[in-house]
Design a protein around this motif. Sequence first.
Motif, short mmCIF file in Angstrom:
data_model
loop_
_atom_site.label_atom_id
_atom_site.label_comp_id
_atom_site.label_asym_id
_atom_site.label_seq_id
_atom_site.Cartn_x
_atom_site.Cartn_y
_atom_site.Cartn_z
N THR A 1 3.11 6.46 -25.52
CA THR A 1 2.74 6.81 -26.90
C THR A 1 1.24 6.80 -27.20
OG1 THR A 1 3.02 4.49 -27.60
CG2 THR A 1 4.95 5.95 -27.79
N TRP A 2 0.41 6.16 -26.37
CA TRP A 2 -1.00 6.00 -26.71
C TRP A 2 -1.83 7.20 -26.25
CZ3 TRP A 2 -3.52 0.55 -26.53
CH2 TRP A 2 -2.73 -0.36 -27.24
N THR A 3 -2.88 7.47 -27.02
CA THR A 3 -3.86 8.48 -26.63
C THR A 3 -4.98 7.83 -25.82
OG1 THR A 3 -5.22 8.15 -28.60
CG2 THR A 3 -3.40 9.76 -28.77
N ASP A 4 -5.80 8.66 -25.16
CA ASP A 4 -6.94 8.13 -24.42
C ASP A 4 -7.90 7.41 -25.36
OD1 ASP A 4 -6.07 8.97 -21.97
OD2 ASP A 4 -7.31 10.78 -21.91
N GLU A 5 -8.04 7.92 -26.59
CA GLU A 5 -8.94 7.28 -27.56
C GLU A 5 -8.44 5.87 -27.90
OE1 GLU A 5 -9.55 11.55 -27.63
OE2 GLU A 5 -7.72 10.35 -27.83
N MET A 6 -7.14 5.71 -28.03
CA MET A 6 -6.58 4.38 -28.31
C MET A 6 -6.81 3.45 -27.13
SD MET A 6 -2.96 5.48 -30.09
CE MET A 6 -2.37 3.79 -30.28
N LEU A 7 -6.60 3.96 -25.92
CA LEU A 7 -6.82 3.14 -24.74
C LEU A 7 -8.25 2.63 -24.67
CD1 LEU A 7 -4.86 4.96 -21.89
CD2 LEU A 7 -4.69 2.54 -22.45
N GLN A 8 -9.21 3.53 -24.87
CA GLN A 8 -10.61 3.14 -24.78
C GLN A 8 -10.98 2.15 -25.88
OE1 GLN A 8 -12.74 3.77 -22.25
NE2 GLN A 8 -10.89 4.65 -21.32
N ALA A 9 -10.43 2.34 -27.07
CA ALA A 9 -10.73 1.42 -28.17
C ALA A 9 -10.20 0.02 -27.87
CB ALA A 9 -10.12 1.95 -29.47
N PHE A 10 -8.99 -0.05 -27.33
CA PHE A 10 -8.42 -1.36 -27.05
C PHE A 10 -9.04 -2.01 -25.81
CE2 PHE A 10 -5.47 -0.21 -30.28
CZ PHE A 10 -4.90 -1.40 -30.72
N MET A 11 -9.54 -1.19 -24.87
CA MET A 11 -10.31 -1.75 -23.76
C MET A 11 -11.54 -2.48 -24.31
SD MET A 11 -9.02 -0.93 -20.69
CE MET A 11 -7.75 0.21 -20.10
N ALA A 12 -12.26 -1.80 -25.20
CA ALA A 12 -13.48 -2.37 -25.77
C ALA A 12 -13.16 -3.56 -26.67
CB ALA A 12 -14.23 -1.30 -26.54
N LEU A 13 -12.06 -3.48 -27.41
CA LEU A 13 -11.69 -4.57 -28.32
C LEU A 13 -11.47 -5.87 -27.56
CD1 LEU A 13 -11.12 -5.10 -31.33
CD2 LEU A 13 -8.72 -4.56 -30.88
N GLY A 14 -10.97 -5.77 -26.34
CA GLY A 14 -10.76 -6.97 -25.54
C GLY A 14 -12.03 -7.72 -25.22
N ALA B 1 0.81 -1.22 0.00
CA ALA B 1 0.00 0.00 0.00
C ALA B 1 0.84 1.26 0.00
CB ALA B 1 -0.94 0.00 1.20
N GLN B 2 2.01 1.21 0.64
CA GLN B 2 2.84 2.40 0.74
C GLN B 2 3.39 2.84 -0.61
OE1 GLN B 2 3.22 4.28 3.46
NE2 GLN B 2 1.87 2.88 4.58
N ASN B 3 3.43 1.93 -1.58
CA ASN B 3 3.94 2.29 -2.90
C ASN B 3 3.10 1.63 -3.98
OD1 ASN B 3 5.66 3.47 -4.81
ND2 ASN B 3 7.09 1.75 -4.78
N SER B 4 1.79 1.74 -3.81
CA SER B 4 0.88 1.10 -4.75
C SER B 4 0.84 1.86 -6.07
CB SER B 4 -0.53 1.03 -4.16
OG SER B 4 -1.45 0.52 -5.10
N LEU B 5 0.75 1.09 -7.17
CA LEU B 5 0.67 1.70 -8.50
C LEU B 5 -0.63 1.34 -9.21
CD1 LEU B 5 4.35 1.11 -9.77
CD2 LEU B 5 3.34 3.22 -8.87
N TYR B 6 -1.61 0.78 -8.46
CA TYR B 6 -2.86 0.41 -9.11
C TYR B 6 -3.63 1.63 -9.60
CZ TYR B 6 -3.17 -4.64 -8.69
OH TYR B 6 -2.99 -5.99 -8.86
N GLY B 7 -3.36 2.80 -8.99
CA GLY B 7 -4.07 4.00 -9.41
C GLY B 7 -3.30 4.83 -10.41
N ALA B 8 -2.24 4.28 -10.98
CA ALA B 8 -1.36 5.06 -11.86
C ALA B 8 -1.55 4.67 -13.33
CB ALA B 8 0.09 4.85 -11.46
N GLY B 9 -1.45 5.68 -14.19
CA GLY B 9 -1.39 5.45 -15.63
C GLY B 9 -2.52 4.62 -16.20
N ALA B 10 -2.15 3.66 -17.04
CA ALA B 10 -3.14 2.82 -17.71
C ALA B 10 -3.93 1.97 -16.72
CB ALA B 10 -2.47 1.93 -18.74
N ASN B 11 -3.34 1.67 -15.57
CA ASN B 11 -4.07 0.87 -14.57
C ASN B 11 -5.37 1.55 -14.15
OD1 ASN B 11 -2.38 -1.36 -14.32
ND2 ASN B 11 -1.03 -0.30 -12.90
#
Length: 241
Positions: free
Chosen positions: A210-223, A13-23
């Motif tokens: 390198t990815w945009t938010d639009e790319m992230l959302q598209a690949f989330m849905a593609l999964g 918990a002291q160094n959690s990265l679940y709330g960071a970046g793509a996570n």
Amino acid sequence: MTLNEKNHLENIAQNSLYGAGANEKTVKYSFNIAQRYLTGTTLLEMGPAEGIMTELLAKTDKKLTLLEGSAHFCKDLKSRFPNAEVVHALFEEFLPADGITYDNIILGHVLEHVEDPVSILRNTKDWLTPNTGMLFAAVPNARSLHRQAAVLMGLLGSEHELNEMDHHHGHRRVFDPESFRKAFNDAGMTIDIFGGYWMKPVSNKQIETTWTDEMLQAFMALGERYPDISGEIYIVARNKQ
């Protein structure tokens, strides 16, 4: 075991990265899926950690109970979600009050952390409202494209080998679709839905560079179209009686 496990959780918990970046985007997308199946009035979230999904669950009309093993996270959760009941306990220690069951139980990235996933699921089965209650669980997928690629490149010995980030997060295992289903079957739960999300071809670090938010959302849905090779897999299960 209890003291060691609590210390283990506090260190993470002291160094959690679940709330960071793509996570963070991944957790929020998993909420979008879980909310499709929410029912009734009560909800138990197990292992909310930084409370990313909790922020979204708090906007539903459910009465929230937050079960968290880290005192560090519990202190933050209590200040941010004053209307929720925050319980500081290991999952193995928790017992709802007599007669209480939950209409919804959320285990977002929980089962890869615990020592005995089947035992935890057996407990949650007893806590879930019979027949109508919904349990949603999501875990990383060993068969994700980025793990398969890592094996081909010699970065991992096998798809199930724990990588650097797995160790940082405190993962004890990586499920594949078969072992994930088996845990629920062994616990005596009825699987309604198996699915996936987040088609992840490369590492989070590469994506965040390198990815945009639009790319992230598209690949989330593609999964969702290809769950067996998606980055995350999920199960919706019930306690059918």
